[in-house]
Design a protein around this motif. Structure first.
Motif, PDB file in Angstrom:
ATOM      1  N   ILE A 254       1.077  -1.151   0.056  1.00 22.46           N
ATOM      2  CA  ILE A 254       0.039   0.025  -0.046  1.00 22.46           C
ATOM      3  C   ILE A 254       0.992   1.198  -0.072  1.00 22.46           C
ATOM      4  O   ILE A 254       1.677   1.265   0.872  1.00 22.46           O
ATOM      5  CB  ILE A 254      -0.827   0.049   1.251  1.00 22.46           C
ATOM      6  CG1 ILE A 254      -1.970  -1.199   1.338  1.00 22.46           C
ATOM      7  CG2 ILE A 254      -1.879   1.269   1.227  1.00 22.46           C
ATOM      8  CD1 ILE A 254      -2.737  -1.257   2.545  1.00 22.46           C
ATOM      9  N   LEU A 255       0.677   2.055  -1.078  1.00 26.42           N
ATOM     10  CA  LEU A 255       1.502   3.206  -1.007  1.00 26.42           C
ATOM     11  C   LEU A 255       0.617   4.516  -1.049  1.00 26.42           C
ATOM     12  O   LEU A 255      -0.266   4.454  -1.923  1.00 26.42           O
ATOM     13  CB  LEU A 255       2.060   3.220  -2.613  1.00 26.42           C
ATOM     14  CG  LEU A 255       3.337   2.455  -2.942  1.00 26.42           C
ATOM     15  CD1 LEU A 255       3.595   2.351  -4.260  1.00 26.42           C
ATOM     16  CD2 LEU A 255       4.514   2.461  -1.964  1.00 26.42           C
ATOM     17  N   LEU A 256       1.028   5.286   0.035  1.00 27.28           N
ATOM     18  CA  LEU A 256      -0.128   6.310   0.235  1.00 27.28           C
ATOM     19  C   LEU A 256       0.407   7.703   0.015  1.00 27.28           C
ATOM     20  O   LEU A 256       1.407   8.085   0.952  1.00 27.28           O
ATOM     21  CB  LEU A 256      -1.189   6.241   1.497  1.00 27.28           C
ATOM     22  CG  LEU A 256      -2.233   6.974   1.914  1.00 27.28           C
ATOM     23  CD1 LEU A 256      -3.084   6.184   2.821  1.00 27.28           C
ATOM     24  CD2 LEU A 256      -1.803   8.436   2.573  1.00 27.28           C
ATOM     25  N   GLY A 257       0.023   8.597  -0.773  1.00 26.42           N
ATOM     26  CA  GLY A 257       0.462   9.783  -0.964  1.00 26.42           C
ATOM     27  C   GLY A 257      -0.199  10.684  -0.367  1.00 26.42           C
ATOM     28  O   GLY A 257      -1.664  10.790  -0.198  1.00 26.42           O
ATOM     29  N   THR A 258       0.512  11.421   0.743  1.00 19.44           N
ATOM     30  CA  THR A 258      -0.529  12.643   1.693  1.00 19.44           C
ATOM     31  C   THR A 258       0.568  13.655   2.285  1.00 19.44           C
ATOM     32  O   THR A 258       1.709  13.085   2.627  1.00 19.44           O
ATOM     33  CB  THR A 258      -1.262  11.869   2.706  1.00 19.44           C
ATOM     34  OG1 THR A 258      -2.080  12.889   3.219  1.00 19.44           O
ATOM     35  CG2 THR A 258      -0.441  11.226   3.606  1.00 19.44           C
ATOM     36  N   VAL A 259      -0.095  14.911   2.412  1.00 16.72           N
ATOM     37  CA  VAL A 259       0.755  15.647   3.329  1.00 16.72           C
ATOM     38  C   VAL A 259       0.100  15.800   4.430  1.00 16.72           C
ATOM     39  O   VAL A 259       0.429  16.876   5.342  1.00 16.72           O
ATOM     40  CB  VAL A 259       0.742  17.046   2.411  1.00 16.72           C
ATOM     41  CG1 VAL A 259       1.853  16.837   1.467  1.00 16.72           C
ATOM     42  CG2 VAL A 259      -0.458  17.800   2.194  1.00 16.72           C
ATOM     43  N   THR A 260      -1.106  15.220   4.710  1.00 11.03           N
ATOM     44  CA  THR A 260      -1.982  15.584   5.869  1.00 11.03           C
ATOM     45  C   THR A 260      -2.372  13.969   6.688  1.00 11.03           C
ATOM     46  O   THR A 260      -3.543  13.805   6.474  1.00 11.03           O
ATOM     47  CB  THR A 260      -3.203  16.117   5.716  1.00 11.03           C
ATOM     48  OG1 THR A 260      -4.100  15.523   4.567  1.00 11.03           O
ATOM     49  CG2 THR A 260      -2.979  17.771   5.075  1.00 11.03           C
ATOM     50  N   PRO A 261      -1.255  13.259   6.799  1.00 12.17           N
ATOM     51  CA  PRO A 261      -1.463  12.109   7.454  1.00 12.17           C
ATOM     52  C   PRO A 261      -2.380  11.995   8.746  1.00 12.17           C
ATOM     53  O   PRO A 261      -2.405  13.205   9.408  1.00 12.17           O
ATOM     54  CB  PRO A 261       0.069  11.531   7.684  1.00 12.17           C
ATOM     55  CG  PRO A 261       0.730  12.649   7.831  1.00 12.17           C
ATOM     56  CD  PRO A 261       0.056  13.757   7.021  1.00 12.17           C
ATOM     57  N   ASP A 262      -2.636  10.925   9.230  1.00  8.87           N
ATOM     58  CA  ASP A 262      -3.454  10.927  10.437  1.00  8.87           C
ATOM     59  C   ASP A 262      -2.468  11.461  11.526  1.00  8.87           C
ATOM     60  O   ASP A 262      -3.079  12.237  12.528  1.00  8.87           O
ATOM     61  CB  ASP A 262      -3.809   9.489  10.666  1.00  8.87           C
ATOM     62  CG  ASP A 262      -4.974   9.249  10.118  1.00  8.87           C
ATOM     63  OD1 ASP A 262      -5.413   9.883   8.982  1.00  8.87           O
ATOM     64  OD2 ASP A 262      -5.657   8.171  10.523  1.00  8.87           O
TER      65      ASP A 262
END
Ligand code: COA
Length: 326
Positions: A76-84
């Motif tokens: 699973i590859l998840l792009g984010t700048v607002t992680p949990d």
């Protein structure tokens, strides 16, 4: 081994924030926002909804379309700048929510290019034979790092998630290429100053000086975005010996209608070949391309054999493209 997108999914908050509602919050107007950006409304997450909430929901829909079970996913590859949270990765939380027990999971930070960077990593892992099925997600809750008193930025952004299942295939169709680029020279034109090691959280810095929130030099970002997205699109076409006229559907990062129109004009792409949904969602950063891809896919705007060009730009700067034969 070739690579193919076999399922797409997206998930958005139910709450809609319109330009008319923003007029009540800050000194702006529907007319200004519409003319300068093309955005009419955006989605805003509710209390109790997190980046992982939408990431997992989008992932589930993509898995269902691909008819892949969660435990069959290798990564699973998840792009984010607002992680949990800063850690653990939101990808690990999504792994747990989905029950993807056999997946390696990690986040990647490429701002609005997060999905294209993830797609590129997935492509390399699958082509090398190191993985067979990868779930690539772009997910954001930007409303939590937007300064709702700054009219220059708060009108632009929205929340949501999109996902794609990327699988090994023997078909010659599928993901033809990915190209990813960075220009770290411009890191400070679009960034979140607080919450990292450079400005660790204090009440004064984080809240009073508003370092928690997105800072952006809008005019500069605009110019760089047009040039960089054109470069990424041309890299995709050239490496496949194609011309812009071969493209059936162009799905650019949804940041600003004027940016999209400028790139389409430079590439000589007619409006009917350019997918636009930012009037509904604003700029959802890494989620914008996979949400758009899912909408185009589910609404039948992409047919088998179509050439689809994805094109991104984001803070860093990062930019990139992916060319697919659907
Ligand atoms: N409502 C009304 N007026 C606003 C406003 C708002 N929400 N935001 C800014 N203004 C004002 C400015 O204060 C300025 O007023 P002034 O001339 O009195 O100083 C005027 O509008 C023009 O501002 P300017 O920044 O020159 O507008 P612009 O045409 O460049 O549009 C952006 C601003 C932010 C919409 C545009 O620069 C942009 O989209 N940039 C790219 C941002 C982006 O896509 N970032 C993410 C990339 S992944």
């Amino acid at each position: 081994m070739n690579v193919r997108i076999t399922g797409t999914g997206s998930a958005l908050p139910g709450k809609i924030l319109t330009n008319a509602e923003l007029e009540q919050l800050i000194d702006t107007s529907d007319d200004w926002i519409t003319t300068r950006t093309g955005i009419k409304e955006r989605r805003i997450a509710a209390d109790g909804e997190y980046t992982s909430t939408f990431a997992a929901a989008a992932g589930r829909k993509a898995l269902a379309m691909a008819e892949v079970k969660p435990e069959e996913i290798d990564m699973i590859l998840l792009g984010t700048v607002t992680p949990d949270f800063p850690f653990p990765s939101t990808a690990c939380i999504v792994q747990d929510l989905l029950g993807a027990t056999n997946a390696t999971a990690f986040d990647l930070s490429a701002a609005c290019s997060g999905f294209i960077f993830g797609l590129s990593i997935a492509e390399k892992y699958i082509r090398s034979g190191s993985a067979r099925r990868i779930l690539v997600i772009g997910a954001e809750i930007l409303s939590r790092i937007v300064d709702w008193t700054d009219r220059n930025t708060c009108i632009l952004f929205g929340d949501g998630a999109g996902a794609a299942v990327v699988e090994a295939t023997c078909d010659s169709d599928g993901l033809l290429s990915t190209h990813i680029f960075s220009n770290g020279n411009c890191w400070n034109l679009l960034f979140q100053p607080g919450s990292g090691s450079r400005n660790p959280a204090t009440a004064q810095r984080t809240i009073d000086e508003r370092l928690l929130y997105i800072r952006m030099e809008g005019n500069e970002v605009f110019k760089h975005a047009v040039r960089a997205m054109e470069e990424a699109a041309i890299a995709a076409l050239d490496s496949n010996s194609m011309k812009a006229s071969d493209v059936s559907l162009f799905i650019p990062h949804q940041a600003n209608r004027r940016i999209i129109d400028a790139i389409a004009k430079r590439l000589c792409l007619p409006a009917e070949k350019v997918f636009v949904n930012l009037h509904n969602y604003g700029n959802t950063s890494s989620a914008s391309i996979p949400i758009a891809l899912d909408e185009a896919n589910r609404s039948g705007q992409i047919a088998k054999g179509n050439i689809v060009l994805l094109d991104s730009f984001g803070g860093g700067f990062t930019y990139g493209s992916a060319l697919l034969r659907w």
